[in-house]
Enzyme design. Sequence first.
Site, short mmCIF file in Angstrom:
data_model
loop_
_atom_site.label_atom_id
_atom_site.label_comp_id
_atom_site.label_asym_id
_atom_site.label_seq_id
_atom_site.Cartn_x
_atom_site.Cartn_y
_atom_site.Cartn_z
N TYR A 1 77.90 50.74 -94.35
CA TYR A 1 77.27 52.02 -94.68
C TYR A 1 77.78 53.09 -93.72
CZ TYR A 1 74.14 51.03 -90.77
OH TYR A 1 73.64 50.73 -89.54
N LYS B 1 86.23 58.94 -102.56
CA LYS B 1 87.32 58.16 -101.98
C LYS B 1 87.98 58.98 -100.88
CE LYS B 1 91.65 55.84 -103.20
NZ LYS B 1 92.58 55.60 -104.31
N SER C 1 78.12 49.54 -89.19
CA SER C 1 78.44 50.69 -90.01
C SER C 1 79.84 51.22 -89.74
CB SER C 1 77.43 51.82 -89.83
OG SER C 1 77.52 52.31 -88.51
N ALA D 1 82.07 44.58 -88.35
CA ALA D 1 83.25 45.14 -89.03
C ALA D 1 84.34 45.53 -88.05
CB ALA D 1 82.85 46.34 -89.89
#
Length: 118
Positions: free
Chosen positions: A58, A9, A25, A75
């Site tokens: 990714y 995280k 990505s 994204a």
Amino acid sequence: MMIEIVKSKIHRVSVTDANLNYIGSITIDEDLMDAANLIPYEKVSVVNNNNGERFETYVIKGERGTGTICLNGAAARKVQPGDVLIIMSYALMDFEEAKAFRPAIVFPDTSTNRLVHP
């Protein structure tokens, strides 16, 4: 029994760029990747604290020491430079193994995206 738990995280980094004209990505500074135990092409979940968007993509390696957090491809439409993100990856493991597992959690300086060392 296998369960899915948080493996890595990166908590509260700022978007430095959004590049719609890239294949896809999230580009992450290699220092942050190392600290969070992330590898290139690993699947991650991204949460945008500014607008509530959640999506998966990714990882691709960004230049070390730059603080780069760049969303690429589709994204890029889900963020704006300056938005604050949480980036997480997960792992499957045996229930008993998971009880003792501790994820790599990184708390970088949100203004620079650089590691804060005590």
